[in-house]
Design a protein around this motif. Sequence first.
Motif, PDB file in Angstrom:
ATOM      1  N   HIS A 194       0.858   6.651  -6.912  1.00  0.00           N
ATOM      2  CA  HIS A 194      -0.354   7.328  -7.386  1.00  0.00           C
ATOM      3  C   HIS A 194      -0.661   8.626  -6.651  1.00  0.00           C
ATOM      4  CE1 HIS A 194      -0.808   3.158  -8.782  1.00  0.00           C
ATOM      5  NE2 HIS A 194      -1.538   3.666  -9.749  1.00  0.00           N
ATOM      6  N   GLY A 195      -0.102   8.826  -5.466  1.00  0.00           N
ATOM      7  CA  GLY A 195      -0.237  10.099  -4.763  1.00  0.00           C
ATOM      8  C   GLY A 195      -1.643  10.495  -4.371  1.00  0.00           C
TER       9      GLY A 195
ATOM     10  N   LEU B 258       0.824  -1.205   0.000  1.00  0.00           N
ATOM     11  CA  LEU B 258       0.000   0.000   0.000  1.00  0.00           C
ATOM     12  C   LEU B 258       0.861   1.258   0.000  1.00  0.00           C
ATOM     13  CD1 LEU B 258      -2.908  -0.888   2.446  1.00  0.00           C
ATOM     14  CD2 LEU B 258      -3.107  -0.372   0.017  1.00  0.00           C
ATOM     15  N   MET B 259       1.978   1.216   0.734  1.00  0.00           N
ATOM     16  CA  MET B 259       2.892   2.348   0.734  1.00  0.00           C
ATOM     17  C   MET B 259       3.428   2.603  -0.667  1.00  0.00           C
ATOM     18  SD  MET B 259       4.987   1.519   4.257  1.00  0.00           S
ATOM     19  CE  MET B 259       6.427   2.431   3.685  1.00  0.00           C
ATOM     20  N   ASP B 260       3.827   1.541  -1.346  1.00  0.00           N
ATOM     21  CA  ASP B 260       4.350   1.688  -2.714  1.00  0.00           C
ATOM     22  C   ASP B 260       3.260   2.220  -3.642  1.00  0.00           C
ATOM     23  OD1 ASP B 260       6.764   0.695  -1.854  1.00  0.00           O
ATOM     24  OD2 ASP B 260       6.361  -1.369  -2.493  1.00  0.00           O
ATOM     25  N   TRP B 261       2.025   1.734  -3.439  1.00  0.00           N
ATOM     26  CA  TRP B 261       0.928   2.162  -4.293  1.00  0.00           C
ATOM     27  C   TRP B 261       0.632   3.641  -4.096  1.00  0.00           C
ATOM     28  CZ3 TRP B 261      -4.591   3.114  -4.151  1.00  0.00           C
ATOM     29  CH2 TRP B 261      -5.206   2.914  -5.386  1.00  0.00           C
TER      30      TRP B 261
ATOM     31  N   GLY C   5       1.614   8.283   6.125  1.00  0.00           N
ATOM     32  CA  GLY C   5       2.745   8.749   6.919  1.00  0.00           C
ATOM     33  C   GLY C   5       4.015   7.956   6.668  1.00  0.00           C
ATOM     34  N   LEU C   6       3.867   6.663   6.409  1.00  0.00           N
ATOM     35  CA  LEU C   6       5.028   5.809   6.142  1.00  0.00           C
ATOM     36  C   LEU C   6       5.520   5.944   4.705  1.00  0.00           C
ATOM     37  CD1 LEU C   6       3.847   2.565   7.980  1.00  0.00           C
ATOM     38  CD2 LEU C   6       5.683   4.097   8.709  1.00  0.00           C
ATOM     39  N   SER C   7       4.641   6.414   3.810  1.00  0.00           N
ATOM     40  CA  SER C   7       5.022   6.537   2.404  1.00  0.00           C
ATOM     41  C   SER C   7       5.861   7.800   2.190  1.00  0.00           C
ATOM     42  CB  SER C   7       3.759   6.588   1.530  1.00  0.00           C
ATOM     43  OG  SER C   7       3.093   7.829   1.694  1.00  0.00           O
ATOM     44  N   LYS C   8       6.168   8.061   0.932  1.00  0.00           N
ATOM     45  CA  LYS C   8       6.980   9.236   0.584  1.00  0.00           C
ATOM     46  C   LYS C   8       6.135  10.383   0.040  1.00  0.00           C
ATOM     47  CE  LYS C   8      10.914   6.266  -0.547  1.00  0.00           C
ATOM     48  NZ  LYS C   8      11.809   5.781  -1.629  1.00  0.00           N
ATOM     49  N   ILE C   9       4.816  10.292   0.196  1.00  0.00           N
ATOM     50  CA  ILE C   9       3.946  11.332  -0.347  1.00  0.00           C
ATOM     51  C   ILE C   9       4.245  12.675   0.299  1.00  0.00           C
ATOM     52  CG2 ILE C   9       2.087  10.924   1.342  1.00  0.00           C
ATOM     53  CD1 ILE C   9       0.093  11.553  -0.902  1.00  0.00           C
ATOM     54  N   ASN C  10       4.192  13.720  -0.499  1.00  0.00           N
ATOM     55  CA  ASN C  10       4.416  15.077  -0.013  1.00  0.00           C
ATOM     56  C   ASN C  10       3.312  15.473   0.957  1.00  0.00           C
ATOM     57  OD1 ASN C  10       4.010  18.159  -0.220  1.00  0.00           O
ATOM     58  ND2 ASN C  10       6.015  17.843  -1.137  1.00  0.00           N
ATOM     59  N   ILE C  11       3.671  16.172   2.035  1.00  0.00           N
ATOM     60  CA  ILE C  11       2.694  16.542   3.055  1.00  0.00           C
ATOM     61  C   ILE C  11       1.603  17.440   2.486  1.00  0.00           C
ATOM     62  CG2 ILE C  11       4.066  18.515   3.853  1.00  0.00           C
ATOM     63  CD1 ILE C  11       2.951  17.938   6.673  1.00  0.00           C
TER      64      ILE C  11
END
Length: 221
Positions: free
Chosen positions: A108-109, A101-104, A132-138
Amino acid sequence: MDFELFKAWFTLENMMELIQRYRSFGPVPGILLPMLEAFLPFLPLFIFVMANASAFGLWLGFLYSWVGSCTGALLLFLLIRKYGRKRAFSFILKHPKIRKLMDWVDDHGFGPLFLLLCFPFTPSVVVNIVAGLSKINIYQYMLAVSIGKMVMIFTISFIGYDLHSLITQPYRTAFVFLVIFILWYVGKRIEVRLNKRVEKGDNVEKESEMELKKGRSLHED
């Protein structure tokens, strides 16, 4: 206190009584209850939002619920973003579905987060932890949370604003239950699709590992 009895206490009548009892604190009870739900997913956000709409009116009730829910989601996101990769949370990172899910979310953001948060039956605490664990921008995350929860909370607030008419006007009651069913159904379909994507990713990864092992065996021979 028994946990099931504790959960059963969170009814619409009890929440409206609680809000009225602490009305002197202004919007604090109406904001605090949805904020707590972000950390305690067993609490009924649906009931909190309906109680706010009944107690404060449609627009103020919607505003307080929206501010509280978004604030709680942001606080949880920031806590997970800061401490989620520490040893205490290592068991979350090791869970294969959480990793997928983190990778997804990374791939897809904004889109999937927005869709998931539009529906009241989505486990938002899981969404917030994964984000929170992913790399998505805040900023992407907060945009998805603020707009997605706006859609979801306004829908519930509209339902809870005039409960009397839901009883006296059967057609409105039927419409409300239809909306709830559609939200539930679409949310479940999105959940199923997410699970399929995760499982597909697991199968591809396993096939790659098998091909790699097979190639090594041939090379050694």
